[in-house]
Write a protein that holds these residues in place. Structure first.
Motif, short mmCIF file in Angstrom:
data_model
loop_
_atom_site.label_atom_id
_atom_site.label_comp_id
_atom_site.label_asym_id
_atom_site.label_seq_id
_atom_site.Cartn_x
_atom_site.Cartn_y
_atom_site.Cartn_z
N TYR A 105 0.85 -1.51 -0.29
CA TYR A 105 -0.33 -0.12 0.18
C TYR A 105 1.09 1.45 -0.05
N PHE A 106 0.14 2.18 -0.61
CA PHE A 106 1.18 3.72 -0.96
C PHE A 106 0.49 5.28 -1.05
N ASP A 107 1.05 5.98 -0.06
CA ASP A 107 0.36 6.65 0.77
C ASP A 107 1.64 7.80 -0.47
N LYS A 108 1.01 9.23 -0.65
CA LYS A 108 2.40 9.89 -1.63
C LYS A 108 3.62 9.17 -1.97
N CYS A 109 2.68 8.07 -2.96
CA CYS A 109 4.63 7.27 -3.35
C CYS A 109 5.19 6.39 -2.69
N VAL A 110 4.78 6.91 -1.16
CA VAL A 110 6.02 6.40 -0.32
C VAL A 110 4.99 4.58 0.30
N GLU A 111 5.82 3.21 1.12
CA GLU A 111 5.55 2.88 1.25
C GLU A 111 4.96 2.95 2.10
N ARG A 112 3.89 2.00 2.86
CA ARG A 112 3.70 2.49 4.28
C ARG A 112 2.38 1.61 4.76
N GLU A 113 2.30 1.17 6.14
CA GLU A 113 1.69 0.07 6.21
C GLU A 113 -0.07 0.98 6.83
N PRO A 114 -0.66 -0.05 6.27
CA PRO A 114 -2.63 0.60 6.39
C PRO A 114 -2.91 -0.18 7.61
N ASN A 115 -3.94 -0.12 7.83
CA ASN A 115 -4.56 -0.36 9.15
C ASN A 115 -5.13 -2.22 9.12
N LYS A 116 -3.88 -2.37 10.51
CA LYS A 116 -3.56 -3.83 10.51
C LYS A 116 -4.60 -5.15 10.12
N ILE A 117 -6.25 -4.35 10.07
CA ILE A 117 -7.19 -5.48 9.69
C ILE A 117 -7.01 -6.05 8.01
N THR A 118 -6.66 -4.66 7.63
CA THR A 118 -6.28 -5.19 6.20
C THR A 118 -5.42 -5.98 6.43
N LEU A 119 -4.39 -6.24 6.85
CA LEU A 119 -3.05 -7.35 6.55
C LEU A 119 -4.05 -8.84 7.12
N ASP A 120 -4.82 -8.43 7.82
CA ASP A 120 -5.25 -9.83 8.51
C ASP A 120 -5.79 -11.13 7.28
N GLU A 121 -4.85 -12.06 7.20
CA GLU A 121 -5.58 -13.67 6.33
C GLU A 121 -6.98 -13.46 6.45
N GLU A 122 -7.66 -13.83 7.71
CA GLU A 122 -9.33 -14.60 7.79
C GLU A 122 -9.83 -13.28 7.60
N MET A 123 -9.76 -11.85 7.33
CA MET A 123 -10.51 -10.70 7.52
C MET A 123 -10.35 -10.93 5.71
N ARG A 124 -9.73 -11.18 5.19
CA ARG A 124 -8.84 -11.25 3.58
C ARG A 124 -10.26 -12.15 2.76
#
Length: 306
Positions: free
Chosen positions: A268-287
């Motif tokens: 995930y990128f914010d203004k061209c810089v790789e950033r860590e998004p909200n942790k829930i988006t990284l949750d495999e079960e939720m995905r």
């Protein structure tokens, strides 16, 4: 009663102004922590010759500038799905005036608020084009009313999530066939679809396909201007205090995909810089839950077969 109405209106305006002021200050602080890694004047030229590209949401705002920039990089074909034909014609004229030519740009019919239209577009593309190297899911909707689509779904759910999901799934085989280990096919989502982007990156990690998501920045687009409610007007007032140009938003979306120096897959990128998004988006079960929900809903509507 009249005095109470005047007082209430004045209080709302005052509180709204205070809210906008402090939100502006907060975002100024946040922006100071994330530099513009790629300002417009540093955005390079890219050779996209031989590439077939689909870009949704290109008739206004950020997408309009994305289309102009992509067209200038000499792709084989840049296909713009559009609901409004006149806006499509206006886009072609805009690109021609800016770039000198729009010969590599095509406007195709689609309505993301009609899932059958999405299927028809994908089927026609597979049949008539048959190769795809980049898919930019840029289209989005924002309104404050409970609007239902032709498929009787809430408009944000369908236009911002379900339709892009369906379009991408329909075109995955074409993306895979068009890719090589040295030149993977690319899928890009706006930040509202981080979870789907991450799940595609996970499921198709050995298919020479990359999938990423990006935040374009706070942009004063037509999507915001179309809201006439009090809350909408407050948002517009805020945006005037803290906004970036359409062109900068386009750079913020394109750079992570086009730059050879970036590993975009699953990121995930914010203004061209790789950033860590909200942790829930990284949750495999939720995905997986979101993926299965989307597939089940499309199956129920008759647009997907498991």
């Amino acid at each position: 009663m009249e005095y109470f109405h005047i007082f209430s209106s004045g209080l709302i305006v005052t509180l709204s102004t205070v809210f906008v002021f402090f939100l502006k200050k907060y975002l100024e602080f946040k922006d100071s922590q994330i530099s513009k890694a790629v300002p417009i004047d540093k955005f390079g030229k890219y050779d996209l010759s031989g590439k077939v590209i689909i870009l949704t949401g290109a008739t206004d705002g950020i997408g309009k500038e994305m289309a102009r920039l992509l067209s200038s990089f000499n792709p084989k074909r840049l296909i713009i799905p559009a609901r409004n034909k006149q806006k499509g014609i206006n886009l072609l004229n805009y690109i021609k005036n800016k770039n000198g030519s729009s010969d590599n740009v095509e406007i195709w019919d689609i309505d993301l608020a009609d899932l059958q239209s999405v299927v028809d577009f994908a089927d026609k593309f597979i049949r008539e084009v048959g190769e795809l190297h980049m898919l930019f899911n840029n289209a989005g909707l924002f309104n404050l009313d409970n609007i239902r689509t032709k498929d009787n779904l809430e408009s944000h759910l369908q236009v911002n999530h379900l339709a892009p999901f369906l379009l991408t799934i329909k075109l995955l085989d074409t993306l895979k066939k068009s890719a090589t280990p040295d030149s993977p096919s690319k899928i890009s989502f706006t930040s509202s679809n981080i979870m789907i982007s991450n799940e595609i990156a996970h499921r198709y990690q050995n298919s020479n396909i990359t999938s990423s998501s990006a935040h374009p920045g706070l942009i004063n687009t037509q999507m915001i201007k179309s809201n006439d409610s009090l809350i909408g007007k407050i948002i517009i007032k805020f945006v005037k205090y803290h906004t970036e140009s359409w062109e900068q938003g386009a750079v913020n979306m394109l750079y992570p995909v086009l730059s050879s120096n970036i590993n975009d897959n699953g990121n995930y990128f914010d203004k061209c810089v790789e950033r860590e998004p909200n942790k829930i988006t990284l949750d495999e079960e939720m995905r997986e839950i979101l993926w299965d929900f989307s597939v089940d809903l499309l199956t129920e509507k008759g647009y997907f077969q498991k």
